[in-house]
Scaffold this motif. Structure first.
Motif, PDB file in Angstrom:
ATOM      1  N   LEU A  78       0.834  -1.202   0.000  1.00 21.27           N
ATOM      2  CA  LEU A  78       0.000   0.000   0.000  1.00 21.27           C
ATOM      3  C   LEU A  78       0.870   1.254   0.000  1.00 21.27           C
ATOM      4  O   LEU A  78       0.583   2.211  -0.728  1.00 21.27           O
TER       5      LEU A  78
ATOM      6  N   LEU B 262      -1.881   0.388  10.412  1.00 21.72           N
ATOM      7  CA  LEU B 262      -2.149  -0.993  10.822  1.00 21.72           C
ATOM      8  C   LEU B 262      -1.110  -1.935  10.216  1.00 21.72           C
ATOM      9  O   LEU B 262      -0.570  -2.813  10.908  1.00 21.72           O
ATOM     10  N   LEU B 263      -0.789  -1.746   8.939  1.00 19.86           N
ATOM     11  CA  LEU B 263       0.240  -2.571   8.296  1.00 19.86           C
ATOM     12  C   LEU B 263       1.610  -2.333   8.916  1.00 19.86           C
ATOM     13  O   LEU B 263       2.391  -3.271   9.100  1.00 19.86           O
TER      14      LEU B 263
ATOM     15  N   SER C  94     -11.217   9.300  11.645  1.00 18.07           N
ATOM     16  CA  SER C  94     -12.062   8.675  10.611  1.00 18.07           C
ATOM     17  C   SER C  94     -13.535   8.832  10.956  1.00 18.07           C
ATOM     18  O   SER C  94     -14.362   9.108  10.078  1.00 18.07           O
TER      19      SER C  94
ATOM     20  N   GLY D  94      -8.611   7.274   6.146  1.00 18.41           N
ATOM     21  CA  GLY D  94      -8.802   5.829   6.053  1.00 18.41           C
ATOM     22  C   GLY D  94      -7.562   5.122   5.537  1.00 18.41           C
ATOM     23  O   GLY D  94      -7.162   4.072   6.052  1.00 18.41           O
ATOM     24  N   VAL D  95      -6.931   5.713   4.522  1.00 17.30           N
ATOM     25  CA  VAL D  95      -5.691   5.139   3.990  1.00 17.30           C
ATOM     26  C   VAL D  95      -4.594   5.160   5.047  1.00 17.30           C
ATOM     27  O   VAL D  95      -3.875   4.178   5.229  1.00 17.30           O
TER      28      VAL D  95
ATOM     29  N   VAL E 125      -5.117   2.337   7.544  1.00 17.83           N
ATOM     30  CA  VAL E 125      -4.680   1.029   7.021  1.00 17.83           C
ATOM     31  C   VAL E 125      -3.157   0.968   6.949  1.00 17.83           C
ATOM     32  O   VAL E 125      -2.550  -0.053   7.306  1.00 17.83           O
ATOM     33  N   GLN E 126      -2.522   2.050   6.496  1.00 23.46           N
ATOM     34  CA  GLN E 126      -1.055   2.079   6.459  1.00 23.46           C
ATOM     35  C   GLN E 126      -0.474   1.833   7.847  1.00 23.46           C
ATOM     36  O   GLN E 126       0.458   1.041   8.008  1.00 23.46           O
TER      37      GLN E 126
END
Length: 192
Positions: free
Chosen positions: A22, A171-172, A120, A164-165, A168-169
């Motif tokens: 991502l 979290l990764l 978010s 949101g991106v 997720v980033q």
């Protein structure tokens, strides 16, 4: 005539700090998104020429330029996170061992996840109000000017997408930090 010394240009490897697929996609998008700055510049030049050379100012140039610059600013968050160029207190981070850095990365990621989750939620409420009437009909919020473009709604939706991106980033990044094996305190000879 003296010759100029050779100029050596060092290129930074843009992918040097990229930690996930991502991140690679987000960082790669800059090649396309960077053109928005040139579009904003061109619109501004067009407005200046229209206004001062032809005495015919536009009513859309200012709002278009403001929208483009705001969008570029918003997209900068995921890009900085993708390239690991976000703000970090290096004084503390660099003074600890690799094991300590791993734990700082984990704690930082957990705190960032909490922050991005709250952001978010707020962005969801804000973008929902900008895209739907209280009765639930689809309507994009406009600027309220004579041109009235839906740029406020578009920016609020972009805030939601960018946050949101980044969630997720992060979290990764947290998963990667947890999986990263802590460095041992042995030197090359195996002694403490």
């Amino acid at each position: 005539m003296a010759e100029d010394p050779e100029i050596v240009v060092q290129h930074d490897d843009d992918d040097a700090e990229i930690r996930s697929g991502l991140d690679r996609v987000v960082a790669g998008s800059t090649r396309i998104l960077a053109w928005a700055i040139f579009v904003a510049f061109a619109v501004t030049v067009f407005e200046v020429i229209s206004r001062y050379v032809f005495d015919s100012p536009t009513f859309w140039a200012h709002e278009t330029t403001t929208f483009l610059i705001a969008a570029i600013f918003l997209v900068g968050g995921p890009i900085a996170l993708a390239r690991d160029k976000h703000i970090r207190v290096r004084m503390f981070y660099d003074s600890v061992s690799p094991k300590g850095r791993r734990w700082l990365d984990i704690v930082n990621s957990v705190l960032a996840l909490i922050f991005f989750a709250g952001l978010s939620y707020a962005a969801w409420i804000m973008s929902s109000k900008a895209t739907f009437t209280p009765a639930g009909e689809f309507r994009l919020e406009g600027t309220g000017t004579a041109w009235n473009p839906p740029t406020p709604a578009m920016l609020k939706v972009l805030v939601l997408i960018c946050v949101g991106v980044m969630f997720v980033q992060t979290l990764l990044h947290l998963i990667a930090a947890i999986r990263r094996k802590p460095a041992t305190n042995f030197d090359a000879t195996g002694e403490h």
